[in-house]
Design a protein around this motif. Structure first.
Motif, PDB file in Angstrom:
ATOM      1  N   ASP A  59       8.210  -1.502 -30.904  1.00 21.42           N
ATOM      2  CA  ASP A  59       8.804  -1.145 -29.603  1.00 21.42           C
ATOM      3  C   ASP A  59       7.883  -0.298 -28.726  1.00 21.42           C
ATOM      4  OD1 ASP A  59      11.192  -2.579 -29.606  1.00 21.42           O
ATOM      5  OD2 ASP A  59      12.237  -1.057 -30.772  1.00 21.42           O
ATOM      6  N   HIS A  74      19.991  -8.741 -28.429  1.00 25.17           N
ATOM      7  CA  HIS A  74      18.707  -9.350 -28.756  1.00 25.17           C
ATOM      8  C   HIS A  74      18.757  -9.705 -30.245  1.00 25.17           C
ATOM      9  CE1 HIS A  74      16.884  -8.903 -24.897  1.00 25.17           C
ATOM     10  NE2 HIS A  74      17.139  -7.611 -24.853  1.00 25.17           N
ATOM     11  N   ASN A 114      12.943  -4.681 -21.562  1.00 26.62           N
ATOM     12  CA  ASN A 114      12.740  -6.125 -21.438  1.00 26.62           C
ATOM     13  C   ASN A 114      12.970  -6.613 -20.008  1.00 26.62           C
ATOM     14  OD1 ASN A 114      12.052  -6.459 -24.131  1.00 26.62           O
ATOM     15  ND2 ASN A 114      14.156  -6.845 -24.765  1.00 26.62           N
ATOM     16  N   ARG A 126       7.890  -7.311 -29.145  1.00 28.23           N
ATOM     17  CA  ARG A 126       8.013  -5.856 -28.988  1.00 28.23           C
ATOM     18  C   ARG A 126       8.608  -5.223 -30.252  1.00 28.23           C
ATOM     19  NH1 ARG A 126      11.615  -1.985 -26.345  1.00 28.23           N
ATOM     20  NH2 ARG A 126      10.284  -0.207 -25.846  1.00 28.23           N
ATOM     21  N   TYR A 127       9.599  -5.849 -30.829  1.00 28.65           N
ATOM     22  CA  TYR A 127      10.219  -5.328 -32.056  1.00 28.65           C
ATOM     23  C   TYR A 127       9.199  -5.273 -33.192  1.00 28.65           C
ATOM     24  CZ  TYR A 127      13.314  -5.340 -36.176  1.00 28.65           C
ATOM     25  OH  TYR A 127      13.933  -5.052 -37.373  1.00 28.65           O
ATOM     26  N   HIS A 148      13.599 -13.873 -25.435  1.00 27.57           N
ATOM     27  CA  HIS A 148      13.663 -13.826 -26.899  1.00 27.57           C
ATOM     28  C   HIS A 148      12.279 -13.528 -27.475  1.00 27.57           C
ATOM     29  CE1 HIS A 148      17.758 -14.945 -27.667  1.00 27.57           C
ATOM     30  NE2 HIS A 148      17.667 -16.133 -27.107  1.00 27.57           N
ATOM     31  N   LYS A 165      22.093 -11.091 -23.801  1.00 28.67           N
ATOM     32  CA  LYS A 165      20.822 -11.067 -23.079  1.00 28.67           C
ATOM     33  C   LYS A 165      20.837 -12.192 -22.034  1.00 28.67           C
ATOM     34  CE  LYS A 165      19.493 -14.976 -24.528  1.00 28.67           C
ATOM     35  NZ  LYS A 165      19.252 -16.074 -23.578  1.00 28.67           N
ATOM     36  N   ARG A 172      16.368  -9.543 -33.814  1.00 28.30           N
ATOM     37  CA  ARG A 172      16.101  -8.330 -34.598  1.00 28.30           C
ATOM     38  C   ARG A 172      16.916  -8.307 -35.892  1.00 28.30           C
ATOM     39  NH1 ARG A 172      14.206  -3.380 -31.182  1.00 28.30           N
ATOM     40  NH2 ARG A 172      13.317  -4.391 -29.347  1.00 28.30           N
ATOM     41  N   PRO A 191      19.074  -2.981 -30.860  1.00 29.38           N
ATOM     42  CA  PRO A 191      18.650  -2.734 -29.481  1.00 29.38           C
ATOM     43  C   PRO A 191      19.806  -2.239 -28.600  1.00 29.38           C
ATOM     44  CG  PRO A 191      19.016  -5.076 -29.813  1.00 29.38           C
ATOM     45  CD  PRO A 191      19.201  -4.431 -31.152  1.00 29.38           C
ATOM     46  N   ASP A 200      11.103  -9.965 -26.756  1.00 30.79           N
ATOM     47  CA  ASP A 200      11.744  -8.939 -27.575  1.00 30.79           C
ATOM     48  C   ASP A 200      11.276  -9.003 -29.026  1.00 30.79           C
ATOM     49  OD1 ASP A 200      13.853  -6.757 -27.669  1.00 30.79           O
ATOM     50  OD2 ASP A 200      14.526  -8.070 -29.296  1.00 30.79           O
ATOM     51  N   GLU A 218      16.199  -0.521 -24.888  1.00 32.42           N
ATOM     52  CA  GLU A 218      15.436  -1.718 -25.234  1.00 32.42           C
ATOM     53  C   GLU A 218      15.719  -2.847 -24.242  1.00 32.42           C
ATOM     54  OE1 GLU A 218      15.336   1.062 -28.258  1.00 32.42           O
ATOM     55  OE2 GLU A 218      17.196   0.101 -27.575  1.00 32.42           O
ATOM     56  N   GLY A 219      16.992  -3.009 -23.871  1.00 27.03           N
ATOM     57  CA  GLY A 219      17.326  -4.043 -22.905  1.00 27.03           C
ATOM     58  C   GLY A 219      16.684  -3.809 -21.554  1.00 27.03           C
TER      59      GLY A 219
END
Length: 336
Positions: free
Chosen positions: A191, A122, A317, A186-187, A180, A95, A125, A309, A183, A313-314
């Motif tokens: 998400d 990430h 972000n 969001r996790y 960080h 990341k 997670r 992720p 994410d 997902e990346g």
């Protein structure tokens, strides 16, 4: 099946990933890529790697590699990842995924077109305490989570070198540390997609070309709101890296120190549920977290599953990072 792993970059985080690879059965540390011969030789000797290359293109020409871990400065993430994916090599990239969302979109497309797996590192997670909080949310113990507040701040410290040069890093503390906290929020929220972003990004503590301070507000689909603080060299932060507070309709949860607080309105008391983790971690970013992360990527390759992720997902972000920078420049909310 033995998977032959290559590593691009020889810095601290690349060494962390190499140690993770050593812990996984059936993974061969096959090659290292770096533009500095001496650094590459030392890395190869440390991890027993025979093959050394100046560029990813040189590595791909020789072939005989199944996966590449990209741990280079941010400006190299997209070109190195895309080259490997187009060559049929699976990639885990550090990341932030790229310099911006446009690059991230090209990386995701390269994975989809080639069929090679793409994972974005990430790492939180895969942390035990993060996943304890996630389990409490999934069990419904918090009710609907309405608001989160998270921290991605280095206190009385900041990086140097390429991290503080815009042409190599793209951004500063927001891309390095704030991502960080974004994410993790969001996790934990499941998400959701971001609806809008408002941010104030600045350079307050240094003379860097990039930001060292930021406060970001993200409104998510589903109704939750997240506040994220990012920074380098701050004199204080309300929590360590990835620390997050979650306010639900039934309870409050905090990550680092990790606990759940469940109020009883009838008795006007609060039950604190302590999972037993130390109040202060000896090592905030333990090696085991990275071991689990790479093990997940290896399992996805072997079982032909999409990593999470992954590129989606990346990319999400990166869209939030881009929107935060745009919002700060314009002084207004950016809708996504």
């Amino acid at each position: 099946m033995t998977l032959r792993a290559a590593f691009s970059g020889t810095g601290h985080i690349s060494q962390v990933h190499a140690r993770a690879a050593q812990s996984i059965a059936g993974v061969e540390l096959a090659a290292i890529v770096n533009h500095r011969p001496e650094s590459m030789r030392n890395y190869a000797a440390q991890f027993g790697i025979a093959r050394q290359y100046a560029t990813v293109e040189d590595l791909l020409r020789d072939g005989e590699v199944d996966m590449l871990v990209v741990s280079t400065p941010n400006y190299l993430h997209a070109p190195q990842t895309i080259a490997a994916l187009e060559g049929g090599v699976h990639v885990m990239v550090e990341k932030p995924m790229a310099m911006n969302s446009a690059e991230a979109e090209r990386m995701l497309a390269a994975s989809q077109d080639s069929g090679a797996k793409l994972m974005v590192a990430h790492c939180w997670r895969f942390d035990e305490e993060v996943n304890w909080i996630k389990a409490q949310i999934d069990r419904g113990r918090l009710g609907d989570v309405l608001r989160t507040k998270g921290y991605g701040v280095h206190v009385n410290w900041g990086p140097g070198g390429w991290f503080v040069e815009a042409r190599y890093a793209g951004g500063g503390a927001l891309a390095d540390m704030g991502i960080h906290a974004i994410d993790v929020a969001r996790y934990l929220l499941g998400d959701p997609q971001p609806l809008s972003v408002y941010a104030q990004i600045s350079t307050d503590y240094t003379k860097y070309e990039v930001d060292d301070s930021g406060t970001i507000w993200v409104n998510w689909m589903g109704g939750a709101t997240s506040i994220v603080e990012s920074g380098w060299w701050w004199p204080h932060a309300d929590g360590p890296e990835a620390s997050t507070k979650l306010y639900g309709t039934k309870a409050f949860a905090q990550l680092f120190p990790t606990r759940l607080e469940v109020p009883d309105r009838e008795t006007q008391t609060v039950q604190t549920i302590d999972p037993g983790y130390p109040p202060a971690r000896e090592e905030q970013c333990p090696q085991i977290m990275y071991d689990r992360q790479l093990a997940h990527f290896i399992k996805c390759i072997r079982e032909d599953r999409t990593p999470n992720p992954g590129g989606v997902e990346g990319l999400t972000n990166m869209r939030i990072i881009d929107a935060a920078l745009e919002s700060s420049r314009a002084g207004q909310v950016v809708r996504l």
